[in-house]
Scaffold this active site. Structure first.
Site, PDB file in Angstrom:
ATOM      1  N   GLU A 177       7.928   5.627 -11.745  1.00 42.79           N
ATOM      2  CA  GLU A 177       6.549   5.468 -11.263  1.00 42.79           C
ATOM      3  C   GLU A 177       6.462   4.571 -10.028  1.00 42.79           C
ATOM      4  O   GLU A 177       6.361   3.353 -10.150  1.00 42.79           O
ATOM      5  CB  GLU A 177       5.661   4.884 -12.377  1.00 42.79           C
ATOM      6  CG  GLU A 177       4.215   4.718 -11.939  1.00 42.79           C
ATOM      7  CD  GLU A 177       3.289   4.156 -13.020  1.00 42.79           C
ATOM      8  OE1 GLU A 177       3.785   3.697 -14.066  1.00 42.79           O
ATOM      9  OE2 GLU A 177       2.080   4.167 -12.799  1.00 42.79           O
ATOM     10  N   LYS A 219       6.210   9.962 -11.822  1.00 46.44           N
ATOM     11  CA  LYS A 219       4.805   9.578 -12.074  1.00 46.44           C
ATOM     12  C   LYS A 219       4.231   8.957 -10.804  1.00 46.44           C
ATOM     13  O   LYS A 219       4.319   7.748 -10.602  1.00 46.44           O
ATOM     14  CB  LYS A 219       4.747   8.591 -13.252  1.00 46.44           C
ATOM     15  CG  LYS A 219       3.345   8.045 -13.517  1.00 46.44           C
ATOM     16  CD  LYS A 219       3.248   7.392 -14.885  1.00 46.44           C
ATOM     17  CE  LYS A 219       1.897   6.723 -15.068  1.00 46.44           C
ATOM     18  NZ  LYS A 219       1.644   6.326 -16.455  1.00 46.44           N
TER      19      LYS A 219
HETATM   20  P1  13P Z   1      -3.706   4.363 -14.866  1.00 43.53           P
HETATM   21  O1  13P Z   1      -3.824   5.814 -15.193  1.00 43.53           O
HETATM   22  O2  13P Z   1      -4.788   3.516 -15.465  1.00 43.53           O
HETATM   23  O3  13P Z   1      -3.505   4.111 -13.401  1.00 43.53           O
HETATM   24  O4  13P Z   1      -2.401   3.833 -15.573  1.00 43.53           O
HETATM   25  C1  13P Z   1      -1.252   4.585 -15.495  1.00 43.53           C
HETATM   26  C2  13P Z   1      -0.114   3.708 -15.809  1.00 43.53           C
HETATM   27  O5  13P Z   1       0.560   3.904 -16.788  1.00 43.53           O
HETATM   28  C3  13P Z   1       0.206   2.604 -14.894  1.00 43.53           C
HETATM   29  O6  13P Z   1       1.528   2.218 -15.078  1.00 43.53           O
END
Ligand code: 13P
Length: 340
Positions: A177, A219
């Site tokens: 991510e 992600k």
């Molecule tokens: P949000 O969808 O609230 O941005 O969170 C996603 C997430 O897991 C952040 O690490």
């Protein structure tokens, strides 16, 4: 053997147009969300809220994986049943956030580096033994005057790649991510350029660290204008820019992309995901799915407000947003949700 298991898990997380629900807020982040609604910021309140989520009826129809936090993966329902058992019994795959948070990056004022590599091999081994099958690590990239710097993006990309390699060694699918934050007044074009640069560097490092792309999940953020940018653009503009950017930077071997919501409302996040699938689903090499936290949880938290009497209604709200995102994967939102 491990390679096959990773590929199977990654594919299972995208099956039946389901997606991930991130419920892995660290204690400070969870407490911050609770504070907005006057909910006590205690371990018991966090446990009750997470019990509400994992016991939501039929959640497994639209959620393939739940991302937990270290405190949560060890918790149990009031009656003593472990959350892990409840999740697995519901047909949902348990995952775990393993980064130790974003800290100030030395020599780079205003920028962050995500920490947590020390001791990670041992922690992954423990989580795998407990039953986790995938993991998450979030890097944050801020846009502002003169930032992000190359130094910040490279350091975060390398940490993500080292984490991903360790996950695969332990048999856990890494959710990679790299989040380009929405804060600021930057244009959608600036977000596009930086997201492309970040993703290219991340995949470069993943290649250098020999991460198997078929056994990972990306992600990313969607390509959106900054929250205070006067030109907010349309849902279709976000969908087009996001897919164009991903096509440039994400190899076709990656099985799927699960977006974060990053502060978008539940409706907007679903609408953007829907538009991408309506316009491009048949032409893309990877699945386009979701791994939202706020965009699924926020309405439920607002209804619950820490009150036992509101649990059922809050579970309805949670299930509804999860279902909306499954419809968005099919390019069938909001039509499929009318009258629900
Ligand atoms: P949000 O969808 O609230 O941005 O969170 C996603 C997430 O897991 C952040 O690490």
């Amino acid at each position: 053997m491990i390679a096959l298991k990773l590929i199977e898990t990654a594919q299972a997380l995208f099956a039946d147009d389901k997606g991930l629900l991130a419920m892995d807020e660290s204690n400070p982040t969870c407490n911050k969300r609770f504070a907005e609604f006057g909910i006590p910021q205690t371990e018991e309140a966090r446990r009750s809220y997470r019990e509400l989520i994992v016991t939501t009826p039929n959640l497994g129809e639209c959620i393939s994986g739940l991302i937990l936090y270290d405190e949560t993966i060890r918790q149990t329902k009031k009656d003593g049943t472990s959350f892990l058992k409840i999740i697995v019994d519901a047909g949902i795959i348990p995952g775990i956030k393993v980064d130790a948070g974003a800290k100030d990056l030395a020599g780079h004022p205003g920028e962050k580096i995500t920490e947590g590599l020390d001791g990670l091999r041992e922690r992954l081994e423990e989580y795998a033994k407990m039953g986790a099958r995938f993991a998450k690590w979030r890097a944050v990239i801020m846009i502002g005057p003169g930032i992000p710097s190359r130094g910040c993006v490279e350091a975060n990309a390398q940490a993500l790649a080292r984490y991903a390699a360790l996950c695969q060694e332990a048999g856990l699918v890494p959710v990679v991510e790299p989040e380009v934050l929405m804060d600021g007044d930057h244009s959608i074009d600036r977000c596009f350029a930086l997201t492309e640069e970040v993703l290219r560097l991340v995949f470069n490092e993943l290649y250098t660290q020999q991460v198997m792309l078929e056994g990972m999940i990306l992600k990313p953020n969607m390509v959106v204008p900054g929250l205070t940018c006067p030109e907010q653009g349309t849902v279709n503009e976000v969908a087009d820019a996001t897919v164009k950017c991903l096509l440039r930077a994400v190899p076709a071997a990656v099985p799927g992309i699960a977006f974060l919501s990053g502060g978008q409302s539940g409706e907007l996040a679903s609408a953007c995901l829907n538009a991408m699938n309506v316009r491009f689903r048949k032409k893309l090499p990877w699945a386009l799915a979701f791994s939202f936290a706020r965009a699924i949880q926020q309405p439920a938290l607002e209804v619950w407000k820490g009150q036992e009497a509101h649990v059922q209604l809050a579970q309805h709200a949670l299930y509804y947003r999860a279902k909306c995102n499954q419809a968005a994967r099919r390019g069938n939102y909001p039509a499929a949700m009318e009258g629900e």
